[in-house]
Design a protein around this motif. Structure first.
Motif: not given
Length: 423
Positions: A163-167, A293-295, A300-301
């Protein structure tokens, strides 16, 4: 009612007892009228005045029977006979529920009623005064902490990371960066705000050069021919060092220095290209997407969420934590301000009233339909018992009044008839 009484609440059990008592009184009064009638009818030949008693008892019996029929017909079929328009409540409970819901919607949930009621109450003042008390603020924070901790334990870490990544991607990564950065940079250049940054950069560079003179030895003299005497190396190093210091001093003192002008020109060209040059915009966007795009960014998220969740849960679980104490103090202070500031309180009252009116206007029908839906879902027998339990005691007074009024009416009719009509 016997089967239901085993699961009644204490208050309903008390109502049931009162209902049975009133039924006994009303029935007993009917029986008493019947006894009077039998005695008077049997002995009125010997004692003519008993005709008045018989007429009163006869009227009382008729009134009692009529009102018993009326009251009973509300809840069931009298004597089990399926007479039309009897057992009204069980037969029409769905219509009654719908009508009750409509009545509540029209008379209790109208905009005027809600706004008028809330407008007459100082909700903000009462709420502020209550929250301003430290024990109440502590209670609110404790309950909120429990709710937040419960919510946090229910949230899946993987889901929250997604969710954080999507936001972040939706609101930060997907929009173009270059044009907004270019427009912001143009405004900064127009206002001259970048000059302070240039001054700071030159100051730091001059400080570093002053503190590291030996850096020029390795940079310049190390590249001179080896056959030159060593004093020449030192002269060159000192000369370069002095010239660099003088150059930086000139840049610091001269607002129109060539270096400053060159920097202004470069920055102006850069912000223009960020706004209008597609290759430059594409390069920045590509660099941005490559970075996100770095894993490691995804890791980190996840780490940020896990750290924030752990810290928040630990702080909220501890009643003596700094977070909870600050929250309690802030809440109490806000409550005190809300209670003391009349203007602020008036604004909050208006906001609460408007919000309530909006909610009621939007969900008025849905709220009222709960009544109709609930009554519809009830079993007809259960509905009858519930309603009779609430109003049955008062309805028994109808039977009692019918007996008394019938007796008086029978006595009055008999008396008038005896006085006016020949026998």
């Amino acid at each position: 009612m016997t089967s239901a009484s085993r699961i009644l609440s204490p208050s309903d059990a008390e109502r049931l007892l009162a209902l049975r008592r009133m039924k006994l009184i009303a029935t007993g009064l009917f029986v008493l009228m019947a006894v009077f009638f039998v005695v008077a009818f049997t002995l009125q030949g010997r004692f003519p005045w008993l005709g008045y008693v018989r007429a009163a008892a006869e009227g009382g019996m008729v009134g009692a029977l009529a009102d018993w029929f009326a009251v009973t017909a509300l809840f069931r079929h009298p004597l089990g006979l399926r007479i039309p328009h009897t057992a009204i409540i069980p037969n029409r409970k769905d219509e009654i529920g719908a009508s009750l819901g409509e009545f509540v919607e029209t008379n209790f949930l109208s905009d005027e009623v809600v706004a008028g009621k809330l407008g007459s109450i100082d909700i903000a003042g009462a709420l502020g005064a209550w929250v301003a008390r430290p024990e109440n603020a502590r209670r609110v924070v404790a309950e909120a902490s429990t709710a937040v901790r419960g919510l946090a334990t229910m949230l899946d870490d993987e889901t929250m990371r997604d969710a954080i990544e999507a936001v972040v991607r939706t609101h930060l990564v997907e929009p173009e960066w270059a044009p907004p950065i270019g427009r912001l940079g143009a405004r900064i250049l127009d206002s001259g705000g970048h000059h302070e940054a240039v001054d700071l950069l030159v100051d730091r560079l001059d400080d570093w050069v002053a503190a590291n003179p030996e850096a020029f030895g390795a940079l310049v003299s190390a590249r001179l021919p080896s056959w030159l005497p060593s004093f020449v190396d030192r002269l060159v190093d000192d000369r370069v060092y002095t010239e660099v210091r003088r150059f930086l001093a000139d840049v610091r003192s001269d607002p129109q220095h060539k270096l400053r002008v060159a920097i202004d020109g470069y920055l102006g060209e850069l912000v223009d290209r960020l706004q209008n040059d597609q290759p430059t915009i594409a390069k920045l966007e590509a660099a941005k997407h490559h970075a996100f795009d770095d894993p490691r960014v995804r890791e980190l998220a996840g780490s940020a969420w896990q750290a924030a969740k752990t810290a928040a849960v630990d702080a909220l679980a501890d009643s003596e934590s700094e977070l909870r104490k600050r929250a309690e103090a802030a809440l109490a202070d806000a409550g005190a301000r809300l209670a003391a500031d009349r203007e602020l309180g008036a604004k909050v009252n208006v906001w609460i009233t408007d919000a309530a009116v909006h909610l009621v206007a939007t969900y008025r029908h849905d709220i009222a339909s709960v009544i109709g839906d609930t009554v519809t879902a009830w079993d007809p027998k259960e509905t009858t018992e519930k309603i009779e339990l609430q109003v049955g005691k008062d309805l028994q007074f109808i039977r009692i009044n019918g007996t008394v009024v019938g007796s008086l009416a029978g006595l009055a009719i008999f008396t008038i008839a005896t006085a006016l009509l020949p026998r």
